[in-house]
Design a protein around this motif. Structure first.
Motif, PDB file in Angstrom:
ATOM      1  N   GLU A 113       1.137  -1.049   0.147  1.00  0.00           N
ATOM      2  CA  GLU A 113       0.080   0.260  -0.290  1.00  0.00           C
ATOM      3  C   GLU A 113       1.051   1.490  -0.304  1.00  0.00           C
ATOM      4  OE1 GLU A 113      -3.704   1.941   2.433  1.00  0.00           O
ATOM      5  OE2 GLU A 113      -2.507   0.805   3.349  1.00  0.00           O
ATOM      6  N   THR A 114       1.722   1.275   0.940  1.00  0.00           N
ATOM      7  CA  THR A 114       2.804   2.577   1.089  1.00  0.00           C
ATOM      8  C   THR A 114       3.881   2.477  -0.670  1.00  0.00           C
ATOM      9  OG1 THR A 114       2.913   1.971   3.488  1.00  0.00           O
ATOM     10  CG2 THR A 114       5.152   3.721   1.638  1.00  0.00           C
ATOM     11  N   GLU A 115       3.984   1.918  -1.172  1.00  0.00           N
ATOM     12  CA  GLU A 115       4.415   1.739  -2.394  1.00  0.00           C
ATOM     13  C   GLU A 115       3.397   2.304  -3.349  1.00  0.00           C
ATOM     14  OE1 GLU A 115       5.864  -2.378  -3.125  1.00  0.00           O
ATOM     15  OE2 GLU A 115       7.622  -2.090  -2.099  1.00  0.00           O
ATOM     16  N   ILE A 116       1.991   1.739  -3.453  1.00  0.00           N
ATOM     17  CA  ILE A 116       1.662   2.451  -4.290  1.00  0.00           C
ATOM     18  C   ILE A 116       0.783   3.380  -4.220  1.00  0.00           C
ATOM     19  CG2 ILE A 116      -1.267   1.898  -5.089  1.00  0.00           C
ATOM     20  CD1 ILE A 116      -1.259  -0.181  -4.312  1.00  0.00           C
ATOM     21  N   CYS A 147       1.546   6.335  -6.887  1.00  0.00           N
ATOM     22  CA  CYS A 147       0.717   7.753  -7.316  1.00  0.00           C
ATOM     23  C   CYS A 147       1.034   9.044  -6.921  1.00  0.00           C
ATOM     24  CB  CYS A 147      -0.553   7.177  -6.573  1.00  0.00           C
ATOM     25  SG  CYS A 147      -1.573   5.435  -7.140  1.00  0.00           S
ATOM     26  N   GLN A 148       1.783   9.537  -5.628  1.00  0.00           N
ATOM     27  CA  GLN A 148       1.828  10.671  -5.543  1.00  0.00           C
ATOM     28  C   GLN A 148       3.149  11.402  -6.667  1.00  0.00           C
ATOM     29  OE1 GLN A 148       3.201  10.469  -2.044  1.00  0.00           O
ATOM     30  NE2 GLN A 148       1.339  10.683  -1.148  1.00  0.00           N
ATOM     31  N   ALA A 149       4.064  10.174  -6.974  1.00  0.00           N
ATOM     32  CA  ALA A 149       5.280  10.576  -8.474  1.00  0.00           C
ATOM     33  C   ALA A 149       4.737  11.029  -9.701  1.00  0.00           C
ATOM     34  CB  ALA A 149       6.604   9.655  -8.172  1.00  0.00           C
ATOM     35  N   ALA A 150       3.268   9.830  -9.899  1.00  0.00           N
ATOM     36  CA  ALA A 150       2.711  10.189 -10.995  1.00  0.00           C
ATOM     37  C   ALA A 150       1.880  11.247 -10.844  1.00  0.00           C
ATOM     38  CB  ALA A 150       1.997   9.045 -11.716  1.00  0.00           C
ATOM     39  N   LYS A 151       1.425  12.001 -10.385  1.00  0.00           N
ATOM     40  CA  LYS A 151       0.575  13.265 -10.142  1.00  0.00           C
ATOM     41  C   LYS A 151       1.668  13.988  -9.809  1.00  0.00           C
ATOM     42  CE  LYS A 151      -2.881  13.660  -6.504  1.00  0.00           C
ATOM     43  NZ  LYS A 151      -3.204  13.756  -5.332  1.00  0.00           N
ATOM     44  N   GLU A 152       2.163  14.799  -9.347  1.00  0.00           N
ATOM     45  CA  GLU A 152       3.828  15.701  -9.839  1.00  0.00           C
ATOM     46  C   GLU A 152       4.074  15.337 -10.895  1.00  0.00           C
ATOM     47  OE1 GLU A 152       6.070  14.908  -6.646  1.00  0.00           O
ATOM     48  OE2 GLU A 152       5.136  14.864  -4.389  1.00  0.00           O
ATOM     49  N   SER A 153       4.578  14.735 -11.251  1.00  0.00           N
ATOM     50  CA  SER A 153       4.859  14.131 -13.012  1.00  0.00           C
ATOM     51  C   SER A 153       3.971  14.634 -13.875  1.00  0.00           C
ATOM     52  CB  SER A 153       5.680  12.739 -13.252  1.00  0.00           C
ATOM     53  OG  SER A 153       6.103  13.056 -14.444  1.00  0.00           O
ATOM     54  N   ALA A 154       2.924  14.861 -13.453  1.00  0.00           N
ATOM     55  CA  ALA A 154       2.075  14.685 -14.430  1.00  0.00           C
ATOM     56  C   ALA A 154       2.019  16.138 -14.265  1.00  0.00           C
ATOM     57  CB  ALA A 154       0.374  14.189 -13.708  1.00  0.00           C
ATOM     58  N   ALA A 155       1.970  16.403 -13.575  1.00  0.00           N
ATOM     59  CA  ALA A 155       1.633  18.859 -12.888  1.00  0.00           C
ATOM     60  C   ALA A 155       2.225  19.049 -13.252  1.00  0.00           C
ATOM     61  CB  ALA A 155       1.506  18.646 -11.133  1.00  0.00           C
ATOM     62  N   ARG A 156       3.601  18.547 -13.430  1.00  0.00           N
ATOM     63  CA  ARG A 156       4.735  19.027 -14.079  1.00  0.00           C
ATOM     64  C   ARG A 156       4.889  19.103 -15.548  1.00  0.00           C
ATOM     65  NH1 ARG A 156       7.393  16.716  -9.906  1.00  0.00           N
ATOM     66  NH2 ARG A 156       8.272  14.617 -11.909  1.00  0.00           N
TER      67      ARG A 156
END
Length: 102
Positions: free
Chosen positions: A69-72, A76-85
């Protein structure tokens, strides 16, 4: 006992089928992940065939699920940050030009 798809759909509509729905969802997600291989499927079948889960297996499974769960969440946070950038286009800078009063 083998149930047809319509029978399983009816079972999932029952008010007390919460765990069945959760487990079916988890299994569906796992089946879409290529890392859920034949060995893991065999282990799952063995666990489902047991009348009771051995305590040490349940404890180890809960620990592994918490790590997963922690890995997921991290992914997800990394993907969200990447998409925002990448998705936020840079706004053009406007320069006001005017005649200054003398």
């Amino acid at each position: 006992m083998h149930m047809s798809t319509p029978e399983i759909l009816l079972a999932l509509r029952a008010p007390d089928s919460g765990w069945l729905g959760v487990l079916a969802t988890v299994l569906d997600e796992a089946n879409q992940d290529p890392r859920f291989d034949a060995t893991q499927r065999e282990i799952l079948c063995q666990l489902l065939d047991q009348a009771r889960m051995p305590r040490e297996i349940g404890d180890a499974a809960r620990h592994r699920a918490a790590v997963f769960e922690t890995e997921i969440i991290r992914d997800c946070q990394a993907a969200k940050e990447s998409a925002a950038r990448t998705s936020a286009p840079e706004r053009p800078k406007l320069t006001l030009v005017g005649k200054m009063a003398s």
